[in-house]
Design an enzyme around this catalytic site. Structure first.
Site, PDB file in Angstrom:
ATOM      1  N   ILE A 156      -2.458   7.534 -49.248  1.00  0.00           N
ATOM      2  CA  ILE A 156      -1.743   8.694 -50.255  1.00  0.00           C
ATOM      3  C   ILE A 156      -1.444   7.751 -51.294  1.00  0.00           C
ATOM      4  O   ILE A 156      -0.509   6.962 -51.505  1.00  0.00           O
ATOM      5  CB  ILE A 156      -0.666   9.262 -49.495  1.00  0.00           C
TER       6      ILE A 156
ATOM      7  N   LYS B 205      -7.080  18.233 -65.064  1.00  0.00           N
ATOM      8  CA  LYS B 205      -7.000  19.118 -63.670  1.00  0.00           C
ATOM      9  C   LYS B 205      -8.120  20.154 -63.472  1.00  0.00           C
ATOM     10  O   LYS B 205      -8.529  20.358 -62.475  1.00  0.00           O
ATOM     11  CB  LYS B 205      -5.638  19.789 -63.579  1.00  0.00           C
TER      12      LYS B 205
ATOM     13  N   ASN C 129      -3.312  12.111 -54.941  1.00  0.00           N
ATOM     14  CA  ASN C 129      -2.237  12.754 -55.494  1.00  0.00           C
ATOM     15  C   ASN C 129      -1.468  12.439 -56.954  1.00  0.00           C
ATOM     16  O   ASN C 129      -0.793  13.026 -57.742  1.00  0.00           O
ATOM     17  CB  ASN C 129      -1.178  12.976 -54.445  1.00  0.00           C
TER      18      ASN C 129
ATOM     19  N   TYR D  19      -3.889  16.929 -70.101  1.00  0.00           N
ATOM     20  CA  TYR D  19      -3.614  16.990 -68.657  1.00  0.00           C
ATOM     21  C   TYR D  19      -4.372  18.356 -68.209  1.00  0.00           C
ATOM     22  O   TYR D  19      -4.912  18.231 -67.195  1.00  0.00           O
ATOM     23  CB  TYR D  19      -2.144  17.325 -68.632  1.00  0.00           C
TER      24      TYR D  19
HETATM   25  N1  LIG Z   1       5.497  19.147 -60.149  1.00  0.00           N
HETATM   26  C1  LIG Z   1       4.318  20.057 -60.698  1.00  0.00           C
HETATM   27  O1  LIG Z   1       5.047  21.042 -61.275  1.00  0.00           O
HETATM   28  C2  LIG Z   1       2.944  20.026 -60.600  1.00  0.00           C
HETATM   29  C3  LIG Z   1       2.307  21.116 -60.805  1.00  0.00           C
HETATM   30  C4  LIG Z   1       0.758  20.991 -60.670  1.00  0.00           C
HETATM   31  C5  LIG Z   1       0.215  19.869 -60.327  1.00  0.00           C
HETATM   32  N2  LIG Z   1       0.981  18.677 -60.157  1.00  0.00           N
HETATM   33  C6  LIG Z   1       0.535  17.222 -59.827  1.00  0.00           C
HETATM   34  O2  LIG Z   1       0.958  16.899 -58.512  1.00  0.00           O
HETATM   35  C7  LIG Z   1       0.879  15.575 -58.439  1.00  0.00           C
HETATM   36  C8  LIG Z   1       1.968  14.635 -58.108  1.00  0.00           C
HETATM   37  O3  LIG Z   1       2.928  14.847 -58.983  1.00  0.00           O
HETATM   38  P1  LIG Z   1       4.383  15.226 -58.726  1.00  0.00           P
HETATM   39  O4  LIG Z   1       4.820  16.628 -59.235  1.00  0.00           O
HETATM   40  O5  LIG Z   1       5.000  14.802 -57.350  1.00  0.00           O
HETATM   41  O6  LIG Z   1       5.479  14.333 -59.803  1.00  0.00           O
HETATM   42  P2  LIG Z   1       6.266  13.057 -59.556  1.00  0.00           P
HETATM   43  O7  LIG Z   1       7.336  13.176 -58.918  1.00  0.00           O
HETATM   44  O8  LIG Z   1       6.319  12.635 -61.027  1.00  0.00           O
HETATM   45  O9  LIG Z   1       5.216  12.038 -59.070  1.00  0.00           O
HETATM   46  C9  LIG Z   1       4.045  11.388 -59.543  1.00  0.00           C
HETATM   47  C10 LIG Z   1       3.746  10.356 -58.590  1.00  0.00           C
HETATM   48  O10 LIG Z   1       2.555   9.690 -59.147  1.00  0.00           O
HETATM   49  C11 LIG Z   1       2.469   8.236 -59.220  1.00  0.00           C
HETATM   50  N3  LIG Z   1       1.953   7.583 -60.457  1.00  0.00           N
HETATM   51  C12 LIG Z   1       2.328   8.161 -61.549  1.00  0.00           C
HETATM   52  N4  LIG Z   1       1.655   7.290 -62.496  1.00  0.00           N
HETATM   53  C13 LIG Z   1       1.115   6.288 -61.772  1.00  0.00           C
HETATM   54  C14 LIG Z   1       0.418   5.008 -62.040  1.00  0.00           C
HETATM   55  N5  LIG Z   1      -0.157   4.702 -63.191  1.00  0.00           N
HETATM   56  N6  LIG Z   1      -0.095   4.543 -60.903  1.00  0.00           N
HETATM   57  C15 LIG Z   1       0.226   4.632 -59.683  1.00  0.00           C
HETATM   58  N7  LIG Z   1       0.906   5.945 -59.216  1.00  0.00           N
HETATM   59  C16 LIG Z   1       1.337   6.488 -60.357  1.00  0.00           C
HETATM   60  C17 LIG Z   1       4.202   7.972 -59.386  1.00  0.00           C
HETATM   61  O11 LIG Z   1       4.600   7.037 -58.825  1.00  0.00           O
HETATM   62  P3  LIG Z   1       5.076   5.395 -59.501  1.00  0.00           P
HETATM   63  O12 LIG Z   1       5.935   6.073 -60.731  1.00  0.00           O
HETATM   64  O13 LIG Z   1       6.143   4.882 -58.717  1.00  0.00           O
HETATM   65  O14 LIG Z   1       3.885   4.750 -60.100  1.00  0.00           O
HETATM   66  C18 LIG Z   1       4.810   9.110 -58.387  1.00  0.00           C
HETATM   67  O15 LIG Z   1       4.748   8.778 -56.827  1.00  0.00           O
HETATM   68  C19 LIG Z   1       0.145  15.098 -59.770  1.00  0.00           C
HETATM   69  O16 LIG Z   1      -1.179  14.933 -59.778  1.00  0.00           O
HETATM   70  C20 LIG Z   1       0.717  16.061 -60.711  1.00  0.00           C
HETATM   71  O17 LIG Z   1      -0.322  16.429 -61.758  1.00  0.00           O
HETATM   72  C21 LIG Z   1       2.526  18.736 -60.323  1.00  0.00           C
END
Ligand SMILES: NC(=O)c1ccc[n+]([C@@H]2O[C@H](COP(=O)([O-])OP(=O)(O)OC[C@H]3O[C@@H](n4cnc5c(N)ncnc54)[C@H](OP(=O)(O)O)[C@@H]3O)[C@@H](O)[C@H]2O)c1
Length: 257
Positions: A10, A157, A88, A153
């Site tokens: 993951i 996606k 993810n 972004y």
């Molecule tokens: N929240 C929303 O509204 C939403 C809606 C649609 C889609 N999404 C998608 O859902 C997915 C998860 O996002 P989330 O909402 O859970 O946001 P989040 O809480 O910011 O989580 C993002 C995760 O990705 C990791 N990450 C970010 N940059 C990274 C890098 N350079 N290398 C390795 N890991 C990295 C972060 O870990 P570290 O910072 O520890 O590296 C964190 O574990 C993303 O693909 C996002 O685009 C989110």
């Protein structure tokens, strides 16, 4: 699929949706390989999941936004067969493109698209060889239309959604499941990191997890999380794109500096 005893890799497991995927797969008895940059957050989660569910958890602290990130991760995972891959990790930025930092844009495209594709390429052939496996690629409702203010972004996606649906069609007739998950605004660190203030209420992460497992059990190519988001994704195909973009811009396009 019986997830018990399988290994789930993951990405982005240190917070938000990835963290809850880790909890969900651990609750089903899967062993985990958790990846993100924040080593401390991964270690804390690993300790919780080992204690609660008695599963094996390996953590890998790695930046996945560089061109060789996928290759590096595959080397670190080594010979452990990956039965479940959850792509993810991802981020977005809420900025007019003219004001975007070019390095950030490159990292965003590499993380959201290139690393996801590299990891899929690395693990899909062995899954097909075993006639068993699951790949979950996290897209977004932003995949369904251009989003002024989050242009890069939304485009990344769209790629994830299109790529994943095409692979779904390629693997039909095998025991491999491939799913694109499209959450709407969800309560994680995403909006803070993007520098955006969502104008809608934030759904709980548990909605994303529930929709994922329901969609996997029906072998769907993609799933939009939430009835309102499903209606908007469908509706965006029925009206002119200029009208759809007007709505998106009203939500995300920052004023000119
Ligand atoms: N929240 C929303 O509204 C939403 C809606 C649609 C889609 N999404 C998608 O859902 C997915 C998860 O996002 P989330 O909402 O859970 O946001 P989040 O809480 O910011 O989580 C993002 C995760 O990705 C990791 N990450 C970010 N940059 C990274 C890098 N350079 N290398 C390795 N890991 C990295 C972060 O870990 P570290 O910072 O520890 O590296 C964190 O574990 C993303 O693909 C996002 O685009 C989110």
């Amino acid at each position: 699929m019986n997830y018990h005893g399988k290994t789930a890799l993951i990405t982005g497991a240190s917070s938000g949706i990835g963290l809850e995927y880790a909890r969900a797969f651990a609750a089903k008895g899967s062993n985990l390989i958790l990846v993100a940059r924040r080593a401390d957050a991964l270690s804390a989660l690993a300790a919780e999941l080992k204690k609660t569910y008695g599963v094996t958890v390996t953590t890998i602290a790695l930046d996945l936004s560089k061109s060789d990130s996928g290759q590096k991760l595959v080397a670190k995972v080594g010979t452990t067969p990956v039965d479940i891959l959850v792509n993810n990790a991802g981020f977005g930025t809420n900025v007019r493109f003219e004001n975007e930092n070019r390095d950030t844009v490159r990292d965003e495209i590499t993380l959201n698209i290139a690393t996801l594709t590299d990891l899929t390429a690395a693990y899909l052939p062995a899954m097909l060889g075993r006639n068993s496996g699951v790949i979950i690629n996290v897209a977004s409702t932003a995949a369904f239309q251009p989003v002024p203010g989050m242009a890069v972004y939304a485009a990344t996606k769209s790629y994830v959604l299109s790529f994943t649906r095409a692979l779904w069609a390629e693997v039909q007739g095998t025991g491999v499941r491939i799913l694109a998950v499209c959450p709407g605004a969800t309560d994680t660190e995403f909006f803070r990191i993007a520098g955006a203030s969502p104008s809608t209420s934030l759904a709980p992460v548990s909605d994303v997890i529930d929709h994922t497992f329901a969609a996997l059990s029906k072998n769907l190519p993609s799933v939009v999380v939430g009835g309102r988001n499903r209606a908007m994704a469908f509706g965006s195909r029925l009206v002119p794109v200029t009208a759809v973009m007007k709505v998106a811009a009203s939500m995300f396009l920052p004023p000119k500096r």
